[in-house]
Design a protein around this motif. Structure first.
Motif, PDB file in Angstrom:
ATOM      1  N   ILE A 154       0.869  -1.178   0.000  1.00 11.21           N
ATOM      2  CA  ILE A 154       0.000   0.000   0.000  1.00 11.21           C
ATOM      3  C   ILE A 154       0.902   1.223   0.000  1.00 11.21           C
ATOM      4  CG2 ILE A 154      -1.700   1.351   1.279  1.00 11.21           C
ATOM      5  CD1 ILE A 154      -2.677  -1.305   2.516  1.00 11.21           C
ATOM      6  N   LEU A 155       0.771   2.059  -1.004  1.00 11.84           N
ATOM      7  CA  LEU A 155       1.526   3.312  -1.086  1.00 11.84           C
ATOM      8  C   LEU A 155       0.582   4.441  -0.710  1.00 11.84           C
ATOM      9  CD1 LEU A 155       4.295   4.544  -1.901  1.00 11.84           C
ATOM     10  CD2 LEU A 155       3.329   4.900  -4.183  1.00 11.84           C
ATOM     11  N   ILE A 156       0.793   5.022   0.463  1.00 10.73           N
ATOM     12  CA  ILE A 156      -0.088   6.102   0.890  1.00 10.73           C
ATOM     13  C   ILE A 156       0.244   7.351   0.082  1.00 10.73           C
ATOM     14  CG2 ILE A 156       1.373   6.846   2.832  1.00 10.73           C
ATOM     15  CD1 ILE A 156      -1.371   7.162   4.385  1.00 10.73           C
ATOM     16  N   ASN A 157      -0.748   7.943  -0.521  1.00  7.66           N
ATOM     17  CA  ASN A 157      -0.545   8.973  -1.531  1.00  7.66           C
ATOM     18  C   ASN A 157       0.088  10.246  -0.961  1.00  7.66           C
ATOM     19  OD1 ASN A 157      -0.781   9.906  -4.213  1.00  7.66           O
ATOM     20  ND2 ASN A 157      -2.562  11.127  -3.642  1.00  7.66           N
ATOM     21  N   GLY A 163       3.929   8.178  -9.680  1.00  4.13           N
ATOM     22  CA  GLY A 163       4.571   7.332 -10.677  1.00  4.13           C
ATOM     23  C   GLY A 163       3.721   6.119 -10.978  1.00  4.13           C
ATOM     24  N   GLU A 164       4.031   5.450 -12.062  1.00  4.52           N
ATOM     25  CA  GLU A 164       3.289   4.258 -12.456  1.00  4.52           C
ATOM     26  C   GLU A 164       3.552   3.134 -11.467  1.00  4.52           C
ATOM     27  OE1 GLU A 164       2.764   1.343 -16.376  1.00  4.52           O
ATOM     28  OE2 GLU A 164       4.031   3.138 -16.463  1.00  4.52           O
ATOM     29  N   LEU A 165       2.491   2.372 -11.155  1.00  4.64           N
ATOM     30  CA  LEU A 165       2.604   1.319 -10.158  1.00  4.64           C
ATOM     31  C   LEU A 165       2.290  -0.051 -10.751  1.00  4.64           C
ATOM     32  CD1 LEU A 165       0.752   3.035  -7.175  1.00  4.64           C
ATOM     33  CD2 LEU A 165       3.216   2.940  -7.583  1.00  4.64           C
ATOM     34  N   PRO A 166       3.010  -1.080 -10.325  1.00  3.20           N
ATOM     35  CA  PRO A 166       2.674  -2.443 -10.738  1.00  3.20           C
ATOM     36  C   PRO A 166       1.376  -2.889 -10.067  1.00  3.20           C
ATOM     37  CG  PRO A 166       4.454  -2.473  -9.147  1.00  3.20           C
ATOM     38  CD  PRO A 166       4.208  -1.033  -9.478  1.00  3.20           C
ATOM     39  N   GLU A 167       0.847  -4.018 -10.494  1.00  2.00           N
ATOM     40  CA  GLU A 167      -0.460  -4.468 -10.026  1.00  2.00           C
ATOM     41  C   GLU A 167      -0.499  -4.778  -8.536  1.00  2.00           C
ATOM     42  OE1 GLU A 167      -3.768  -4.943 -11.326  1.00  2.00           O
ATOM     43  OE2 GLU A 167      -2.817  -3.364 -12.500  1.00  2.00           O
ATOM     44  N   ASN A 168       0.623  -5.192  -7.959  1.00  3.98           N
ATOM     45  CA  ASN A 168       0.586  -5.537  -6.539  1.00  3.98           C
ATOM     46  C   ASN A 168       0.903  -4.351  -5.626  1.00  3.98           C
ATOM     47  OD1 ASN A 168       3.222  -5.669  -7.533  1.00  3.98           O
ATOM     48  ND2 ASN A 168       3.881  -7.183  -6.028  1.00  3.98           N
ATOM     49  N   ILE A 170      -0.926  -0.697  -4.507  1.00  5.33           N
ATOM     50  CA  ILE A 170      -2.132   0.111  -4.608  1.00  5.33           C
ATOM     51  C   ILE A 170      -1.907   1.438  -3.893  1.00  5.33           C
ATOM     52  CG2 ILE A 170      -3.180  -0.974  -2.554  1.00  5.33           C
ATOM     53  CD1 ILE A 170      -5.909  -0.550  -4.002  1.00  5.33           C
ATOM     54  N   ARG A 171      -2.319   2.523  -4.522  1.00  8.26           N
ATOM     55  CA  ARG A 171      -2.181   3.860  -3.955  1.00  8.26           C
ATOM     56  C   ARG A 171      -3.483   4.203  -3.218  1.00  8.26           C
ATOM     57  NH1 ARG A 171       1.118   7.950  -5.234  1.00  8.26           N
ATOM     58  NH2 ARG A 171       1.819   6.926  -7.156  1.00  8.26           N
ATOM     59  N   LEU A 172      -3.383   4.498  -1.930  1.00 11.43           N
ATOM     60  CA  LEU A 172      -4.549   4.862  -1.131  1.00 11.43           C
ATOM     61  C   LEU A 172      -4.330   6.216  -0.476  1.00 11.43           C
ATOM     62  CD1 LEU A 172      -5.394   1.410   0.533  1.00 11.43           C
ATOM     63  CD2 LEU A 172      -6.388   2.425  -1.525  1.00 11.43           C
ATOM     64  N   TYR A 195      -3.981 -16.748  -1.535  1.00 11.48           N
ATOM     65  CA  TYR A 195      -4.416 -15.514  -2.207  1.00 11.48           C
ATOM     66  C   TYR A 195      -3.291 -14.486  -2.267  1.00 11.48           C
ATOM     67  CZ  TYR A 195      -6.703 -11.000  -2.857  1.00 11.48           C
ATOM     68  OH  TYR A 195      -7.051  -9.748  -3.294  1.00 11.48           O
ATOM     69  N   ILE A 196      -3.084 -13.927  -3.443  1.00 17.74           N
ATOM     70  CA  ILE A 196      -2.147 -12.826  -3.652  1.00 17.74           C
ATOM     71  C   ILE A 196      -2.914 -11.690  -4.322  1.00 17.74           C
ATOM     72  CG2 ILE A 196      -0.042 -12.071  -4.817  1.00 17.74           C
ATOM     73  CD1 ILE A 196       0.915 -14.956  -4.714  1.00 17.74           C
ATOM     74  N   PHE A 197      -2.821 -10.507  -3.764  1.00 19.83           N
ATOM     75  CA  PHE A 197      -3.528  -9.355  -4.322  1.00 19.83           C
ATOM     76  C   PHE A 197      -2.983  -9.007  -5.693  1.00 19.83           C
ATOM     77  CE2 PHE A 197      -3.553  -4.664  -4.821  1.00 19.83           C
ATOM     78  CZ  PHE A 197      -4.907  -4.505  -4.957  1.00 19.83           C
ATOM     79  N   LYS A 198      -3.858  -8.981  -6.678  1.00 18.84           N
ATOM     80  CA  LYS A 198      -3.423  -8.704  -8.038  1.00 18.84           C
ATOM     81  C   LYS A 198      -4.266  -7.652  -8.743  1.00 18.84           C
ATOM     82  CE  LYS A 198      -1.492 -13.302  -8.921  1.00 18.84           C
ATOM     83  NZ  LYS A 198      -1.590 -14.527  -9.761  1.00 18.84           N
ATOM     84  N   SER A 199      -5.415  -7.311  -8.182  1.00 21.28           N
ATOM     85  CA  SER A 199      -6.340  -6.455  -8.931  1.00 21.28           C
ATOM     86  C   SER A 199      -6.754  -5.246  -8.117  1.00 21.28           C
ATOM     87  CB  SER A 199      -7.589  -7.251  -9.349  1.00 21.28           C
ATOM     88  OG  SER A 199      -8.482  -6.426 -10.048  1.00 21.28           O
ATOM     89  N   LYS A 200      -5.964  -4.169  -8.224  1.00 21.74           N
ATOM     90  CA  LYS A 200      -6.343  -2.958  -7.515  1.00 21.74           C
ATOM     91  C   LYS A 200      -7.583  -2.325  -8.120  1.00 21.74           C
ATOM     92  CE  LYS A 200      -2.520  -0.682  -9.860  1.00 21.74           C
ATOM     93  NZ  LYS A 200      -1.181  -0.129  -9.606  1.00 21.74           N
ATOM     94  N   ASN A 201      -7.801  -2.554  -9.406  1.00 23.83           N
ATOM     95  CA  ASN A 201      -9.001  -2.010 -10.035  1.00 23.83           C
ATOM     96  C   ASN A 201     -10.266  -2.589  -9.422  1.00 23.83           C
ATOM     97  OD1 ASN A 201      -7.548  -0.391 -11.811  1.00 23.83           O
ATOM     98  ND2 ASN A 201      -7.387  -2.025 -13.334  1.00 23.83           N
TER      99      ASN A 201
END
Length: 207
Positions: A154-157, A163-168, A170-172, A195-201
């Motif tokens: 989790i990247l706190i905004n 910058g561009e982020l990979p799927e694992n 997520i910017r919150l 389970y591995i988080f892959k879908s921030k969308n």
């Protein structure tokens, strides 16, 4: 219920991200605002050499850390998380900041299982030692480095971590969103132990 190991950075993540500005302005004779802090490297924002910044930090670092305001929502979020999961703070602060770090945690009654002061931004090794499930960060480069090793981040905004982020990764925006994400992650992990988080969308759509 699946117990998670949550690793959390300190500066800019549980503390306010721009807590050093007033002291730096007075010391260097600047008039910086938080809107000016678009780089993580503080010396570049101030416009001084790394050596000049290091001299400043040696004098005022402990004061800045001891007076750092806590981010909104941190305590209720961490108290709720701590009921079911492990919390490990992993910071780039050096060992000489040990006392001021523990005192600050005590002042705000921050719950935790451990604190690691690495003296380095390279946190992958410690994350592996702690069997980290989710790492909460504010430094873009750390998030990318951790993500390459397969960690959910989790990247706190902040203004300085765009910058561009990979799927694992997520910017919150805040700790309310972080708490919600951890709950959703834990529910999925309980259903599927691998389970591995892959879908921030998908997460953003459900938030």
């Amino acid at each position: 219920m699946t117990k998670l190991n949550i690793c959390i950075d300190i500066d800019g993540t549980v503390t306010e991200a721009y807590d050093w500005i007033d002291v730096a302005n007075e010391f260097f004779g600047k008039n910086l605002r938080k809107e000016d802090v678009v780089l993580y490297e503080i010396e570049k924002v101030i416009g001084v050499s790394r050596e000049e910044y290091d001299d400043f930090y040696r004098v005022y670092g402990k004061l800045i850390h001891s007076k750092a305001p806590i981010r909104d929502g941190v305590i209720p979020a961490l108290e709720s998380i701590f009921k079911n999961h492990s919390i490990h703070f992993v910071t780039a602060r050096s060992k000489d900041m040990t006392s001021v770090t523990y005192n600050w945690m005590s002042l705000y009654q921050v719950p935790y299982d451990s604190i690691s002061l690495l003296g380095s931004h390279h946190k992958v090794k410690k994350a592996k030692e702690l069997n980290c499930d989710i790492f909460i960060e504010d430094r873009y480069e750390n998030a990318i480095e951790l993500s390459k090793e397969g960690f959910t981040v989790i990247l706190i905004n902040c203004l300085y971590n765009q910058g561009e982020l990979p799927e694992n990764v997520i910017r919150l925006e805040n700790w309310q969103q972080i708490y919600y994400f951890i709950n959703q992650f834990e529910k999925q992990r309980s259903i599927n132990s691998s389970y591995i988080f892959k879908s921030k969308n998908a997460f953003i759509a459900s938030a």
